[in-house]
Design a protein around this motif. Structure first.
Motif, PDB file in Angstrom:
ATOM      1  N   LEU A 181     -14.739  18.449   7.655  1.00  0.00           N
ATOM      2  CA  LEU A 181     -14.159  18.556   6.130  1.00  0.00           C
ATOM      3  C   LEU A 181     -13.311  17.664   5.542  1.00  0.00           C
ATOM      4  CD1 LEU A 181     -13.754  20.549   3.815  1.00  0.00           C
ATOM      5  CD2 LEU A 181     -11.864  21.846   4.926  1.00  0.00           C
ATOM      6  N   GLU A 182     -12.519  16.798   6.279  1.00  0.00           N
ATOM      7  CA  GLU A 182     -11.842  15.653   5.895  1.00  0.00           C
ATOM      8  C   GLU A 182     -12.889  14.879   5.490  1.00  0.00           C
ATOM      9  OE1 GLU A 182      -8.372  16.395   9.257  1.00  0.00           O
ATOM     10  OE2 GLU A 182      -9.487  14.660   9.385  1.00  0.00           O
ATOM     11  N   ASN A 183     -13.800  14.495   6.254  1.00  0.00           N
ATOM     12  CA  ASN A 183     -14.771  13.285   5.751  1.00  0.00           C
ATOM     13  C   ASN A 183     -15.650  13.823   4.356  1.00  0.00           C
ATOM     14  OD1 ASN A 183     -14.254  12.060   7.987  1.00  0.00           O
ATOM     15  ND2 ASN A 183     -16.053  12.679   9.173  1.00  0.00           N
ATOM     16  N   ILE A 184     -15.896  15.073   4.211  1.00  0.00           N
ATOM     17  CA  ILE A 184     -16.506  15.361   2.868  1.00  0.00           C
ATOM     18  C   ILE A 184     -15.405  15.134   1.766  1.00  0.00           C
ATOM     19  CG2 ILE A 184     -17.117  17.409   1.634  1.00  0.00           C
ATOM     20  CD1 ILE A 184     -18.623  18.412   3.890  1.00  0.00           C
ATOM     21  N   LEU A 227     -19.131  24.841   2.780  1.00  0.00           N
ATOM     22  CA  LEU A 227     -18.626  24.891   3.962  1.00  0.00           C
ATOM     23  C   LEU A 227     -17.353  25.921   4.194  1.00  0.00           C
ATOM     24  CD1 LEU A 227     -18.500  23.211   6.512  1.00  0.00           C
ATOM     25  CD2 LEU A 227     -17.165  21.496   5.332  1.00  0.00           C
ATOM     26  N   ILE A 228     -16.785  26.229   3.168  1.00  0.00           N
ATOM     27  CA  ILE A 228     -15.496  26.903   3.309  1.00  0.00           C
ATOM     28  C   ILE A 228     -15.631  28.110   4.162  1.00  0.00           C
ATOM     29  CG2 ILE A 228     -13.749  28.352   1.985  1.00  0.00           C
ATOM     30  CD1 ILE A 228     -13.805  26.269   0.126  1.00  0.00           C
ATOM     31  N   LYS A 266     -13.376  28.355   7.603  1.00  0.00           N
ATOM     32  CA  LYS A 266     -12.253  28.622   7.271  1.00  0.00           C
ATOM     33  C   LYS A 266     -11.232  29.497   8.161  1.00  0.00           C
ATOM     34  CE  LYS A 266     -13.744  33.316   5.699  1.00  0.00           C
ATOM     35  NZ  LYS A 266     -13.155  34.183   6.829  1.00  0.00           N
ATOM     36  N   ASP A 267     -11.897  29.790   9.435  1.00  0.00           N
ATOM     37  CA  ASP A 267     -11.175  30.525  10.382  1.00  0.00           C
ATOM     38  C   ASP A 267     -10.713  29.442  11.694  1.00  0.00           C
ATOM     39  OD1 ASP A 267     -11.417  32.987   9.728  1.00  0.00           O
ATOM     40  OD2 ASP A 267     -13.619  33.228  10.736  1.00  0.00           O
ATOM     41  N   TYR A 268     -11.205  27.893  11.360  1.00  0.00           N
ATOM     42  CA  TYR A 268     -10.907  27.000  12.318  1.00  0.00           C
ATOM     43  C   TYR A 268      -9.886  25.877  12.147  1.00  0.00           C
ATOM     44  CZ  TYR A 268     -14.995  29.526  13.941  1.00  0.00           C
ATOM     45  OH  TYR A 268     -15.983  30.540  14.019  1.00  0.00           O
ATOM     46  N   VAL A 269     -10.010  25.771  10.573  1.00  0.00           N
ATOM     47  CA  VAL A 269      -9.093  24.566  10.049  1.00  0.00           C
ATOM     48  C   VAL A 269      -7.649  24.785   9.868  1.00  0.00           C
ATOM     49  CG1 VAL A 269      -8.752  23.389   7.803  1.00  0.00           C
ATOM     50  CG2 VAL A 269     -11.318  23.744   8.799  1.00  0.00           C
ATOM     51  N   PRO A 289      -6.390  27.509  -1.031  1.00  0.00           N
ATOM     52  CA  PRO A 289      -6.413  29.020  -1.027  1.00  0.00           C
ATOM     53  C   PRO A 289      -7.138  29.822  -0.231  1.00  0.00           C
ATOM     54  CG  PRO A 289      -5.902  28.331  -3.206  1.00  0.00           C
ATOM     55  CD  PRO A 289      -6.647  27.134  -2.437  1.00  0.00           C
ATOM     56  N   ALA A 290      -8.410  29.145   0.068  1.00  0.00           N
ATOM     57  CA  ALA A 290      -9.689  29.595   0.939  1.00  0.00           C
ATOM     58  C   ALA A 290      -9.516  29.397   2.159  1.00  0.00           C
ATOM     59  CB  ALA A 290     -11.091  29.009   0.412  1.00  0.00           C
TER      60      ALA A 290
END
Length: 458
Positions: free
Chosen positions: A128-131, A148-149, A153-156, A203-204
Motif C-alpha cells: 500500500l505504501e508503494n502505491i 486494495l482497501i 484493511k485487516d492487516y495494515v 477511515p477505511a
C-alpha cells in the motif's frame, strides 16, 4: 523341401544355414534395444501428487486449500506462485511462509520487526505504501487504492509514506512565469499541487495505529522544483480530517513538510480530543511560537506521551507556552526541542516547570543557544527532580561556571542515567565527572539498587 504330414499343426519353418541364423538372431535383439530407448525403472506419480499439481496449476480459478490435509496443504502453499492476484490470496492464505516468499522476492531488504514480526502484515503495508508513493492525482486510477482497501484493511497497522507526488503540470514554463509575476522567487505558490487525499483511505483502515508522512518528492534530480515540496493548506485540511477519523491512531509523524503555525493550529484542533494519540512528531518543519502555543494546549488536553519538535523555529515565547502546559502535565514523558532557539528565557521556563512536573523522563534542549542562567536553574532541577532520566544540553554555551553548577546539582541525583554535555563548553573535567556520576546511576539502576526517596517539589 520336405512337406509336413497331414494333420500336423506345427508351422513349417524354413531351414537356414548357420550364418543366416546368426544374422537373424542379432537383428532381432538390436531391434528390441532401439524399440524403447527411454525405458527406465521410474514409477508413475501417485494419484495424490497428480491431484496436488492440478490444484496448484488451477489455484487462481479454483482455490482449494482449507479442505486439504495439513501435509497436502503445506505442499500446495510451497508451490503456489507469488504473482497470484491478491483478490485470491489476501483473505484465503494466512501462512507466513507464503507471505515471506512474497516479500523476499519483491524487496531486497525485509525487516519484519518493523511490522509486528508478521510477513503478511509487512507485505500489505509496504504494498500500500508503494502505491501511495507513486500515486499521481488526476492521472493514476483511484481504483488502485480503492480495490486494495478491502483486501488489506485487516492487516495494515502502520503506514510510512515518505513521498507524495503532485499532479502533472501541463505547462511547467507557463506555471513558472505565473509564479514570477507574483514575486515568488522560490515557487511557494499553491498552483494545483494538492496531493493524494488520505481522507479517502484512513477511515477505511480500522486498525491503523501509526502514520508517518513526508510531503515531498524523492530522487527528483534535475526535475527539482519548489512546488514538489509544498504541503498546501488543502492538503493540511484533508489530512487533519483523515487523522481525526482514525480513532485507533497512536503515533502520528508529519516531518519535513513545511508545516507552519497556521497548519499546526489546524492539525491541533483536530487532535485535541483524540482518544488514543500518544506520540506526535512535527520535526524538521516551520513551527514558530504561535504553533508552539497551540501544541501547549494539545499537551494539556490530550494523553500525549511523546512530543518531537526538533529543528523548528520555536523561540522563548513558544518554549514558555510549552513549559506552562508541562508544569502539571500527568502524561508527557519525552520532549524534544533540539535545533530551535528558545534561549535562556525559554530554557529557564522549562526548568521551572520541571521543579513541579513528576512525569517527564527525557528532555532534549541541544542547540538552543542556552547559557549559564539555564544551567543554574537546572542545577536545582537535578537536585529535586527524581523523574528525569535523560537530559541533552549538547551544542550550547553553558560555560565553565554553568558546568560546575550542574555538577553540584547532580551530586545527590540517583535518577539521571543519560546527560549529554558535548560541545556545551563546560570543560573536559566537568564532562568527565558528570559521565562518572551518570554511569554510576545507570549501573545502580541495572542492578536494581534502591534510590533516594523523591524530594518534595517547591
Amino acid at each position: 523341401m520336405e512337406q509336413p504330414a497331414a494333420g500336423d499343426r506345427s508351422t513349417a519353418v524354413p531351414s537356414l544355414d548357420p550364418s543366416q541364423a546368426s544374422l537373424a538372431t542379432g537383428s532381432y535383439y538390436r531391434h528390441r534395444i532401439v524399440e524403447d530407448p527411454e525405458w527406465s525403472l521410474a514409477t508413475v506419480p501417485r494419484l495424490t501428487e497428480l491431484c496436488l499439481q492440478h490444484i496448484v496449476r488451477n489455484f487462481q480459478n479454483n482455490p482449494i486449500l482449507d479442505r486439504l490435509l495439513p501435509g497436502h496443504r503445506r505442499k500446495v502453499l510451497d508451490r503456489l506462485s507469488t504473482s497470484l492476484p491478491l483478490a485470491v490470496t489476501a483473505n484465503l492464505i494466512n501462512d507466513e511462509g507464503y507471505w515471506k516468499r512474497c516479500c523476499t522476492e519483491r524487496w531486497r531488504v525485509c525487516d519484519i520487526s518493523n511490522h509486528g514480526d508478521s510477513w503478511k502484515r509487512m507485505f500489505f503495508e509496504r504494498h500500500l505504501e508503494n502505491i501511495l508513493k507513486r500515486f499521481i492525482p488526476n492521472t493514476t486510477d483511484p481504483n488502485q487504492v480503492l480495490e486494495l482497501i478491502p483486501l488489506c484493511k485487516d492487516y495494515v497497522r502502520k503506514l510510512e509514506v515518505d513521498q507524495f507526488l503532485p499532479p502533472v503540470q501541463v505547462d511547467r514554463k507557463e506555471e513558472r512565469d505565473d509564479l514570477s509575476d507574483t514575486g515568488s522567487d522560490f515557487g511557494f505558490g499553491e498552483v494545483s499541487v494538492h496531493h493524494y487525499d488520505l481522507g479517502v483511505l484512513n477511515p477505511a483502515l480500522p486498525h491503523l495505529e501509526e502514520l508517518h508522512l513526508t510531503y515531498g518528492v524523492k530522487n527528483c534530480g534535475m526535475n527539482f522544483e519548489w512546488n514538489l515540496f509544498n504541503f498546501t493548506h488543502q492538503d493540511c485540511c484533508n489530512l487533519a480530517v483523515a487523522v481525526k477519523m482514525c480513532p485507533n491512531l497512536k503515533v502520528f509523524k508529519l516531518t519535513q513538510s513545511k508545516v507552519d503555525d497556521e497548519k499546526t493550529g489546524l492539525l491541533v484542533r483536530n487532535l485535541l480530543d483524540h482518544p488514543c494519540l500518544v506520540e506526535l512528531s512535527l520535526a524538521h518543519n516551520l513551527v514558530r511560537d504561535k504553533g508552539a502555543r497551540a501544541l501547549g494546549e494539545l499537551i494539556e488536553r490530550s494523553r500525549l506521551e511523546t512530543l518531537d519538535l526538533c529543528n523548528n523555529q520555536i523561540r522563548h515565547l513558544g518554549a514558555q507556552a510549552l513549559a506552562q502546559a508541562l508544569a502539571d502535565n500527568p502524561t508527557l514523558t519525552s520532549l524534544n526541542l533540539r535545533l530551535n532557539c528558545v534561549e535562556d528565557q525559554g530554557g529557564e521556563a522549562i526548568g521551572r516547570a520541571l521543579l513541579t512536573n513528576a512525569t517527564l523522563k527525557s528532555l532534549h534542549l541541544g542547540s538552543n543557544n542556552l547559557s549559564e542562567p539555564t544551567a543554574a536553574l537546572f542545577s536545582q532541577v537535578l537536585a529535586q527532580n527524581t523523574t528525569l532520566t535523560s537530559i541533552n544540553f549538547s551544542c550550547n554555551r553553558l560555560g565553565l561556571d554553568g558546568g560546575k553548577q550542574l555538577l553540584e546539582g547532580l551530586a545527590d541525583n540517583k535518577a539521571l542515567t543519560e546527560f549529554d554535555l558535548r560541545l556545551a563548553e563546560v570543560g573536559e573535567e566537568t564532562e568527565h565527572l558528570v559521565h562518572q556520576m551518570v554511569w554510576a546511576n545507570r549501573e545502580a539502576a541495572r542492578r536494581g539498587c534502591p534510590q533516594h526517596p523523591p524530594a518534595k517539589p517547591l
